[in-house]
Design an enzyme around this catalytic site. Structure first.
Site, PDB file in Angstrom:
ATOM      1  N   ARG A  27      -0.519  -1.339  14.899  1.00  0.00           N
ATOM      2  CA  ARG A  27      -0.604  -0.982  16.116  1.00  0.00           C
ATOM      3  C   ARG A  27      -1.736  -0.002  16.092  1.00  0.00           C
ATOM      4  NH1 ARG A  27       2.059  -2.635  20.148  1.00  0.00           N
ATOM      5  NH2 ARG A  27       2.056  -0.744  21.083  1.00  0.00           N
ATOM      6  N   HIS A  59      -7.982  -1.433   5.548  1.00  0.00           N
ATOM      7  CA  HIS A  59      -8.099  -2.454   6.147  1.00  0.00           C
ATOM      8  C   HIS A  59      -9.043  -3.425   5.000  1.00  0.00           C
ATOM      9  CE1 HIS A  59      -9.207  -5.199   9.437  1.00  0.00           C
ATOM     10  NE2 HIS A  59     -10.446  -5.397   8.905  1.00  0.00           N
ATOM     11  N   ASN A 112       0.845  -1.246  -0.073  1.00  0.00           N
ATOM     12  CA  ASN A 112       0.042  -0.102  -0.037  1.00  0.00           C
ATOM     13  C   ASN A 112       0.818   1.255   0.094  1.00  0.00           C
ATOM     14  OD1 ASN A 112      -3.056  -0.273   0.224  1.00  0.00           O
ATOM     15  ND2 ASN A 112      -2.200  -1.989   1.241  1.00  0.00           N
TER      16      ASN A 112
HETATM   17  C1  GAR Z   1      -2.902  -5.060   3.931  1.00  0.00           C
HETATM   18  O1  GAR Z   1      -3.836  -6.057   3.572  1.00  0.00           O
HETATM   19  C2  GAR Z   1      -3.823  -3.722   4.917  1.00  0.00           C
HETATM   20  O2  GAR Z   1      -5.165  -3.949   4.604  1.00  0.00           O
HETATM   21  C3  GAR Z   1      -3.652  -5.056   6.233  1.00  0.00           C
HETATM   22  O3  GAR Z   1      -2.335  -5.189   6.220  1.00  0.00           O
HETATM   23  C4  GAR Z   1      -1.785  -5.472   4.865  1.00  0.00           C
HETATM   24  C5  GAR Z   1      -0.640  -4.677   4.713  1.00  0.00           C
HETATM   25  O4  GAR Z   1       0.051  -4.952   3.566  1.00  0.00           O
HETATM   26  N1  GAR Z   1      -3.861  -4.055   7.517  1.00  0.00           N
HETATM   27  C6  GAR Z   1      -4.691  -4.573   8.466  1.00  0.00           C
HETATM   28  O5  GAR Z   1      -5.009  -5.526   8.399  1.00  0.00           O
HETATM   29  C7  GAR Z   1      -4.969  -3.479   9.557  1.00  0.00           C
HETATM   30  N2  GAR Z   1      -6.092  -4.093  10.210  1.00  0.00           N
HETATM   31  P1  GAR Z   1       1.002  -4.085   2.708  1.00  0.00           P
HETATM   32  O6  GAR Z   1       2.155  -4.099   3.846  1.00  0.00           O
HETATM   33  O7  GAR Z   1       1.620  -4.692   1.695  1.00  0.00           O
HETATM   34  O8  GAR Z   1       0.565  -2.801   2.449  1.00  0.00           O
END
Ligand code: GAR
Length: 217
Positions: A98, A114, A23
């Site tokens: 966090r 999310h 992201n």
């Molecule tokens: C993503 O899928 C994001 O939506 C999730 O962690 C991943 C990070 O991926 N976040 C959560 O679950 C927050 N509750 P990335 O490091 O490749 O962006």
């Protein structure tokens, strides 16, 4: 109605990460040219994660601020002070694992992505929760962060189908490109000062000046 992120673009964005940073990469790639925001600071609570390498490659300053051994309130303030000293105006959580308290949240828009259609399946493992629940539609949400866990006003959502053969990994992989697309869209709206919050609802002012609820036809 308070307008978020109002001011002269490009707005200075700080991104908080804990992992691979896909992201973050989507935001880095988007924040060029006419886009109304620039990533100016990337902070990880975990050392040596791939997200830090992505930021360095893009020429964005990085820092590791470990949460270990620190009370939540102390860490929140340390993080806030770091981003403030980097001149950050908008904060994006991009896989930052966090929960942030009121001490951090005060005074700026904080966005989070999310992997679920909130308010369903907040917290950890959104895609796994969807598979386990047997739902046929899952998706991603970009929302404003409040003091709860994934409870803040919703900025953007997109859905994908869930197949009976899905595992957490296969569903998460289908959701991920939607996350990237929605995050860029939501940041664009906030950074251009077109987003206002009315209770739990988010309003976007379109370029023609017309206000509409997100998702309205
Ligand atoms: C993503 O899928 C994001 O939506 C999730 O962690 C991943 C990070 O991926 N976040 C959560 O679950 C927050 N509750 P990335 O490091 O490749 O962006």
């Amino acid at each position: 109605m308070p307008v978020l992120g109002a001011g002269a673009p490009p707005r200075r964005v700080g991104v908080l990460v804990s992992g691979r940073g896909s992201n973050l990469q989507a935001l880095l790639d988007a924040c060029v040219g006419e886009f109304p925001a620039r990533v100016v600071s990337v902070v990880s609570n975990i050392p040596d994660v791939y997200a830090l390498e992505r930021a360095s490659r893009a020429g964005v300053p990085t820092r590791v601020l470990s949460h270990r051994g620190k009370p939540r309130e102390v860490y929140d303030l340390e993080l806030r002070d770091q981003l403030l000293s980097d001149g950050v105006e908008i904060v994006c959580l991009a896989g930052f694992m966090r929960v942030l308290g009121a001490g951090f949240l005060h005074g700026w828009p904080v966005l989070n992505v999310h992997p679920a259609l909130l308010p369903a399946f907040p917290g950890m493992h959104g895609a796994k929760q969807a598979v386990d629940a047997g739902v046929t539609q899952a998706g991603a949400t970009v929302h404003l962060v409040d003091a709860g866990v994934d409870t803040g006003p919703i900025l953007a959502q997109g859905s994908v189908p869930v197949f009976s053969s899905d595992t957490e990994d296969s569903l998460a992989a289908r959701i991920l490109p939607i996350e990237h697309q929605l995050y860029v869209q939501a940041l664009r709206q906030v950074a251009s000062g077109r987003v206002a919050v009315d209770g739990r609802r988010v309003v976007v002012e379109l370029v023609d000046g017309e206000r509409r609820w997100i998702g309205a036809p």
